[in-house]
Motif scaffolding. Sequence first.
Motif, short mmCIF file in Angstrom:
data_model
loop_
_atom_site.label_atom_id
_atom_site.label_comp_id
_atom_site.label_asym_id
_atom_site.label_seq_id
_atom_site.Cartn_x
_atom_site.Cartn_y
_atom_site.Cartn_z
N THR A 190 73.26 -47.92 15.55
CA THR A 190 72.05 -48.90 15.05
C THR A 190 70.83 -48.77 16.07
O THR A 190 71.21 -48.52 17.17
CB THR A 190 72.91 -50.29 15.13
OG1 THR A 190 73.16 -50.52 16.48
CG2 THR A 190 73.92 -50.39 14.29
N ALA A 191 69.81 -49.34 15.48
CA ALA A 191 68.63 -49.26 16.36
C ALA A 191 68.55 -50.39 17.43
O ALA A 191 68.92 -51.58 17.06
CB ALA A 191 67.32 -49.42 15.45
N VAL A 192 68.44 -50.08 18.67
CA VAL A 192 68.08 -51.12 19.60
C VAL A 192 66.44 -51.35 19.50
O VAL A 192 66.26 -52.52 19.63
CB VAL A 192 68.44 -50.49 21.10
CG1 VAL A 192 67.82 -51.46 22.05
CG2 VAL A 192 69.78 -50.33 21.01
N GLN A 193 65.81 -50.24 19.50
CA GLN A 193 64.15 -50.35 19.03
C GLN A 193 63.86 -49.83 18.10
O GLN A 193 64.11 -48.76 17.81
CB GLN A 193 63.46 -49.67 20.20
CG GLN A 193 63.87 -50.25 21.79
CD GLN A 193 63.08 -51.67 22.01
OE1 GLN A 193 62.62 -52.32 21.17
NE2 GLN A 193 63.15 -51.88 23.29
N THR A 221 59.33 -38.29 15.45
CA THR A 221 57.91 -38.18 15.65
C THR A 221 57.76 -37.93 17.22
O THR A 221 58.53 -37.77 18.07
CB THR A 221 57.47 -39.87 15.78
OG1 THR A 221 58.19 -40.66 16.58
CG2 THR A 221 57.89 -40.19 14.24
N THR A 222 56.51 -37.56 17.38
CA THR A 222 56.15 -37.22 18.94
C THR A 222 54.94 -37.92 19.65
O THR A 222 54.45 -37.70 20.58
CB THR A 222 55.50 -35.49 18.83
OG1 THR A 222 54.15 -35.61 18.06
CG2 THR A 222 56.37 -34.78 18.38
N ASP A 223 54.65 -39.28 18.88
CA ASP A 223 53.58 -40.32 19.13
C ASP A 223 54.37 -41.51 19.33
O ASP A 223 53.55 -42.40 19.85
CB ASP A 223 52.50 -40.25 18.44
CG ASP A 223 52.81 -41.05 16.89
OD1 ASP A 223 53.98 -40.63 16.49
OD2 ASP A 223 51.94 -40.99 16.05
N THR A 224 55.62 -41.47 19.36
CA THR A 224 56.28 -42.89 19.60
C THR A 224 57.10 -42.83 20.98
O THR A 224 57.76 -42.01 21.24
CB THR A 224 57.35 -43.24 18.58
OG1 THR A 224 56.76 -42.85 17.38
CG2 THR A 224 57.92 -44.61 18.45
N GLU A 225 57.00 -44.17 21.57
CA GLU A 225 57.54 -44.23 22.90
C GLU A 225 58.44 -45.09 22.70
O GLU A 225 58.63 -46.12 22.02
CB GLU A 225 56.57 -45.06 23.92
CG GLU A 225 55.13 -44.31 24.34
CD GLU A 225 54.17 -44.77 25.22
OE1 GLU A 225 54.36 -45.99 25.59
OE2 GLU A 225 53.41 -43.97 25.74
N ASP A 226 59.59 -45.18 23.65
CA ASP A 226 60.83 -46.05 23.77
C ASP A 226 61.42 -46.27 22.38
O ASP A 226 61.58 -47.25 22.08
CB ASP A 226 60.26 -47.30 24.29
CG ASP A 226 61.13 -48.06 24.96
OD1 ASP A 226 62.36 -47.68 25.06
OD2 ASP A 226 60.75 -49.51 25.25
N THR A 227 61.99 -45.23 21.91
CA THR A 227 62.92 -45.48 20.77
C THR A 227 64.30 -45.48 21.35
O THR A 227 64.63 -45.09 22.38
CB THR A 227 62.97 -44.22 19.68
OG1 THR A 227 63.28 -42.91 20.62
CG2 THR A 227 61.18 -43.77 19.54
N MET A 228 65.03 -46.14 20.56
CA MET A 228 66.29 -46.04 21.04
C MET A 228 67.43 -46.44 19.86
O MET A 228 67.00 -47.28 19.01
CB MET A 228 66.81 -47.03 22.25
CG MET A 228 68.22 -46.90 22.78
SD MET A 228 68.59 -48.04 23.94
CE MET A 228 67.42 -47.35 25.43
N VAL A 229 68.65 -45.53 19.92
CA VAL A 229 69.63 -45.83 18.97
C VAL A 229 70.89 -46.10 19.88
O VAL A 229 70.94 -45.45 20.83
CB VAL A 229 69.81 -44.98 17.94
CG1 VAL A 229 68.66 -45.04 16.65
CG2 VAL A 229 70.08 -43.43 18.23
N LYS A 230 71.89 -46.73 19.35
CA LYS A 230 73.03 -47.11 20.34
C LYS A 230 74.45 -46.94 19.21
O LYS A 230 74.36 -47.06 18.09
CB LYS A 230 73.04 -48.60 21.11
CG LYS A 230 73.23 -49.38 20.19
CD LYS A 230 73.31 -51.00 20.86
CE LYS A 230 73.46 -52.10 20.06
NZ LYS A 230 73.74 -53.32 20.89
N ALA A 231 75.48 -46.72 19.96
CA ALA A 231 76.92 -46.79 19.42
C ALA A 231 77.82 -47.20 20.37
O ALA A 231 77.64 -46.91 21.46
CB ALA A 231 76.95 -45.40 18.70
#
Length: 826
Positions: free
Chosen positions: A600-603, A619-629
Amino acid sequence: MPRIRSRLVGAAAVLVSLPLAVAPPVSASAVAPDYTIKVSPSADGAALSKQQYGVFFEDINYAADGGLYAELIRNRSFEFNATDASGFTGLTAWTTAGTATVVNDDQRLNDRNRNYLKLTGGVTNAGYNSGIALKKGDKYDFSVWARGDAALRVSVNLADGTALAAPITIAVAGDTWTKYTGTLRATATTDRGRLTVSTPGALRLDEISLFPRDTYKGRSNGLRRDLAEKVAALRPGFVRFPGGCLVNTGSMYSYDGAFNYPRARSYQWKDTVGPVETRATNKNFWGYNQSYGLGYYEYFQFSEDLGAMPLPVLPALVTGCGQNRATVDEALLQRHIQDALDLIEFANGPVTSTWGKLRARQGHPKPFGLTTVAIGNEENLPDAYWANFLKFEAAIKAKHPEITIVSNSGPDDQGGTFENLWAKNKANGTDMVDEHYYNSPSWFLQNNARYDSYDRNGPKVFLGEYASLDAKFYNSLAEAAYMTGLERNADVVKMASYAPLLANIDNVQWKPDLIWFDGDESWGSTSYQMQKLFMNNVGDRVVPSTVTGGGVVQPKPITGAIGLSTWRTAATYDDVKVTRPDGTVIFSDDFNDGNADGWTAVQPRGNWTVTSGGYAQTTTDTEDTMVKAATVTDTDYDYTLKATKQAGAEGFLVAFGIQGTGNFYWWNLGGWNNTQGAVEKGITSAKEQLITKPNSVNTGQTYDLKISVRGTKVTLYLDGVEWGGFDDNAVTEPFAQVVTTDAKTGELIVKVVNAQDKPAVTKIDMGGRRVAGTARMTVLAGDPGEQNTRTAEPILPVTSTIKGVSASFTREFPANSVTFLRIRTR
């Protein structure tokens, strides 16, 4: 319409001493104390200097233009452009009625003021925030540089046209640039004003200004009074300026008189002095334009008005703040070194000298008395920085041996850069080293003794930037506990300043901040009230004291979800597995089924998709992506995976111990533009670094990563080789104290921090001193989750007189409180 608020700002804002509804002194025989403070009979601790605490000003969060600098017109010289920020143009903040064209040609006002406006009709400026703030009855000075032959009408109104002052008309005559002035008197109070200038003819205009007459201490080109007075109320011993990251970022160009100098250059003090219309504007590192109307002369003047030591920071030609570049141009380096020498002459030189003459022309023939300069800020290339620092130091000491020179230890409180630079500074015998860190409340409560073990004969410490990572009262309590350690170690820590100082509520790049404001109001955070309490009650010397009793808060094992993240990078992850030490699988995902159902997406940022048997963020222009499990409840486990960088600026971010948004650990490989690796601990909106070391990752190469967690201890493996580790096992100490003397008043100042949810009954043994039976007590207390805002300030100091003080007495300190007792000795 005008906004009416009951809270007073500026000179009218005063703290009122109120009776404090707390228990009387507790009978020592009635209740066994939780803690006992024993004060030494001799006041032979470290001396506390006038510069013990100060302020650090950086133009972040629109702190200068639209903030401390009192100019009310935004983009007054039409210099904004897309280099500053996306969408900015020469007419940003202006609306037009008629024909208005921004022109850059050889008819410009001067070579540093490139753009001007060709106008037929009218233009309107809405200033900053919701509009231009005006106070009924106050005078506002209008000025403009103009050329042509036509009348210029000047007015201030609300958006609906309601007049806020009688308009003025200026007759412009002649085809040479001439400065014209006028005065407007406000007929109403509002924070939504608009300035309109209009002409029936054709005029060229530049440097359109509206300035309140009522500035701090009445200075022309001065400072917004309520903000400056809030800073003055802190009684700072020094002012560090002008940054910060904006000092040593951008191109390293140094102005040499040429016209085609670049935008987005590092901060150059010579750009910021002389008449304001000759000062070059520049891109601000924090994403907007800076006019330099608030420049070095104004910083020196403000420091003098505050009775504070000026502490300018000069670029070392090694960029920091994630840019990590060093100059290889020796001529450029030598020009910057000469700029440093010229700055000392500007501040201290006689009026017959080149730069002393400029200072005198600006209105200050008397030298400012500069004693200290800093070279560089948070450089993360220690060898390159050090080579340049030594050249600055040698040149300055050769000509001005009386000047104290401040080096630094990089951007963190520990790690490879920190250790490297501290070793170099010790071997060199550097005067002072600037440390910076922004950490969690628990870190501050765990590190009260940080400076106890520092070398007493080594370089002195300037703690130039620090703060606990949030704006709640609990953060302020943690900072207060830490400050008792700074004072106890005042023989090592000679200066300290919270950061950042100011934040415009509508333009925020960084949190937390000390003082918040909008167009016409300002308010202090809970940390402002805490800093003010300490800064107004420093004392002259530490009286050694000890504390016994109470308890500590033990650390918790690292449990929680695992995560995957990226920062301006496309990457693919595969073969994710969490196992117990005996090999039992807790979670596993090889993505061969074509989905990521367990994640699931955290951000909710970036583009996560299962591709070719791997989980990719594309993507190469996005900061601070995060998924968790896989929320892991085991205290001992191993987290393994494969990671491949596909494209972009940085590397991988592998998270673990995720407890919620913003609360986690992550292993950052190839961070800071692929130059550094780190383990960071997320706390709300910011991160505390636990490990840092040089590191980069290769595009297209697959890496095997393993994070081994054993309770609070973590070991990290890169391709089967141990990369690093840490043990987040420090205990939290919620009770702290320090005692100082005030020679002028003959008082002992007992400072007690109780950062826990229960009162602390405390016996205070005054070391055999005869003391007065009453004392003045000031308390900051409240819910640790509270914060001060524009509409409510629940955390304010309350002062009262208490009885029952003696050579040994017992006091109950409230839960979540800081208490200062000023006790007169006999």
